[in-house]
Design a protein around this motif. Structure first.
Motif, mmCIF file in Angstrom:
data_model
loop_
_atom_site.group_PDB
_atom_site.id
_atom_site.type_symbol
_atom_site.label_atom_id
_atom_site.label_comp_id
_atom_site.label_asym_id
_atom_site.label_seq_id
_atom_site.Cartn_x
_atom_site.Cartn_y
_atom_site.Cartn_z
ATOM 1 N N VAL A 1 119.531 -20.188 22.144
ATOM 2 C CA VAL A 1 118.513 -19.296 21.938
ATOM 3 C C VAL A 1 117.228 -19.495 23.027
ATOM 4 O O VAL A 1 116.767 -18.893 24.104
ATOM 5 C CB VAL A 1 117.612 -19.119 20.469
ATOM 6 C CG1 VAL A 1 116.464 -18.401 20.618
ATOM 7 C CG2 VAL A 1 118.987 -18.686 19.413
ATOM 8 N N VAL A 2 116.826 -21.047 23.252
ATOM 9 C CA VAL A 2 115.777 -21.225 24.170
ATOM 10 C C VAL A 2 116.464 -21.039 25.520
ATOM 11 O O VAL A 2 115.518 -20.476 26.527
ATOM 12 C CB VAL A 2 115.651 -22.931 24.097
ATOM 13 C CG1 VAL A 2 114.569 -23.185 25.063
ATOM 14 C CG2 VAL A 2 114.767 -23.021 22.428
ATOM 15 N N PRO B 1 120.921 -27.633 18.034
ATOM 16 C CA PRO B 1 120.192 -26.400 17.347
ATOM 17 C C PRO B 1 119.194 -25.873 18.317
ATOM 18 O O PRO B 1 118.325 -26.310 18.599
ATOM 19 C CB PRO B 1 119.686 -27.087 16.094
ATOM 20 C CG PRO B 1 120.444 -28.345 15.903
ATOM 21 C CD PRO B 1 120.755 -28.914 17.151
ATOM 22 N N GLY B 2 119.490 -24.280 18.304
ATOM 23 C CA GLY B 2 118.471 -23.849 19.123
ATOM 24 C C GLY B 2 118.587 -23.672 20.566
ATOM 25 O O GLY B 2 117.852 -22.863 21.422
ATOM 26 N N SER C 1 117.655 -25.323 28.291
ATOM 27 C CA SER C 1 116.639 -25.419 27.452
ATOM 28 C C SER C 1 115.735 -26.583 27.659
ATOM 29 O O SER C 1 114.554 -26.483 27.399
ATOM 30 C CB SER C 1 117.308 -25.246 26.101
ATOM 31 O OG SER C 1 117.935 -26.438 25.693
#
Length: 404
Positions: free
Chosen positions: A336-337, A332-333, A38
């Protein structure tokens, strides 16, 4: 379940983890590679972001954000190397048909869709000129990629490097497995690093430096990209050190624990990355030219790439050993990234370009422009992932997994 073995490459997280059929498969993801993946794609997007829309706190980072590609290379070398080493140790060979089919299902569908859109709808191109479609389709565009001839879809150069890596590495593993020792492997790797440094030095000295001395800086920049930065044979450092990390952790785990524990590998890795960034900052004859830092002076182009690759590999190894800690403190995230990284990589430059067409470049300044660029690029990537990438990954699993 080995979380690393399930990840197919740096751009592409695990196919199994992309399927939501079971909670176990989702939980099998390794946090460390996801965080680095990410980070890599966000850096690549930042380097292509118009400077007018770059937040002031990120302007300095943007100057070095092109190293996101080097993170991708190290990750790919490690993840693919680990897969191949596990298979050859378990079965005594490598199922080349299965390997290449998995790569084809992973890479070709989304890439073909984006390339087709670039070919059919020139308005989507992020630059007025583009190299031949054939060179993109055959993954050879990174050879003789002269930005003075075509600049659209330039990010495809690194995919070409990875494709060549995917083509050759399984054959090398089959050829060399049980034929050479780890010592010989390291000697060959060292020879390749030295050969790459000599090659970059020679090209810079004989082709780039001559143009710099003549004050033909734009031509020098183009020749540097074409002959030093883009070709596979000058950019194998990251992939190779990723493979070395995979081999060391798989075949010599006790030595890794003894000599490369996180308390050793992490500070050394960070120090090497910092040292590489210092080398990249030494401008030499390019000082005062205001040319983007991706155009490296001779010192950075010769020594900086292997130095930063070793550093990233050590950081990756430390993060893998600290997986139990990272799982307690997830970013966090990041998952997803990381999941969207390939779709983001393919589409972000075109998304930025379309934003400028729709909203006008004058309306995309400052933080509002940054938000628009970020939101639209992720929206496009989500559509591509759901409609194309995920669909073909699930199809691949249905075709290939029953045979295993």
């Amino acid at each position: 379940m080995n979380t690393v073995a399930n990840s197919d490459s740096a751009y592409f997280p695990s196919a199994r983890s992309l399927s939501s059929q079971t909670t176990e498969k989702v939980q099998s993801r390794a946090v460390g590679p996801d965080v680095l993946r990410s980070l890599a794609i966000l850096l690549v997007m930042l380097v292509h972001l118009p400077v007018e829309a770059t937040p002031s706190m990120l302007v300095g980072v943007r100057n070095y954000a092109w190293v996101g590609v080097d993170i991708f290379f190290v990750l790919s070398g490690f993840l693919i190397g680990t897969q191949l080493f596990k298979e050859v140790s378990r079965t005594g060979g490598v199922d080349l048909k299965s390997f290449y089919l998995r790569r084809a299902f992973r890479i070709f569908p989304a890439f073909s869709i984006v390339l087709g859109l670039y070919a059919i709808f020139p308005i989507l191109r992020d630059a007025p000129t583009m190299q031949s479609i054939w060179s993109f389709a055959t993954f050879t565009v990174n050879f003789n990629f002269d930005p003075r001839v075509g600049r659209a879809f330039t990010q495809a150069w690194s995919l070409c490097v990875e494709e060549h890596f995917y083509l050759v590495l399984p054959l090398l593993v089959l050829l060399l497995h049980r034929r050479i020792s780890m010592r010989w492997t390291l000697l060959i790797a060292a020879a390749m690093v030295i050969a790459g440094m000599i090659l970059r030095y020679t090209i810079w000295e004989s082709q780039v430096g001559v143009l710099v001395d003549a004050n033909k800086l734009r031509d020098a920049f183009a020749v540097y990209l074409r002959d030093v930065y883009y070709p596979t044979y000058t950019r194998i450092d990251g992939l190779m050190f990723g493979v070395i990390l995979a081999a060391a952790r798989f075949f010599k785990p006790e030595l890794c624990k003894r000599y490369a524990s996180p308390r050793v590998a992490l500070p050394i890795g960070v120090s090497l990355v910092a040292a590489a960034l210092v080398l990249f900052s030494v401008r030499g004859p390019l000082a005062g030219t205001n040319l983007f830092l991706v155009f490296q002076a001779q010192l950075g182009s010769v020594a900086g790439f292997p130095l930063i690759s070793i550093g990233i590999a050590l950081i990756l190894g430390a993060m893998l050993d600290l997986e139990h800690v990272l799982k307690r403190w997830p970013v966090p995230g990041a998952m997803v990234v990381a999941t969207l990284s390939y779709s983001l990589y393919l589409t972000h430059k075109s998304a930025f370009h379309v934003d400028r067409l729709i909203f006008g470049e004058a309306n995309l300044q400052g933080s509002s422009g940054f938000v628009v660029y970020l939101v639209t690029s992720f929206a496009v990537a989500i559509v591509l992932w759901f409609c194309v990438e995920r669909s073909f990954l699930l199809l691949r699993d249905r075709i290939l997994l029953p045979s295993k």
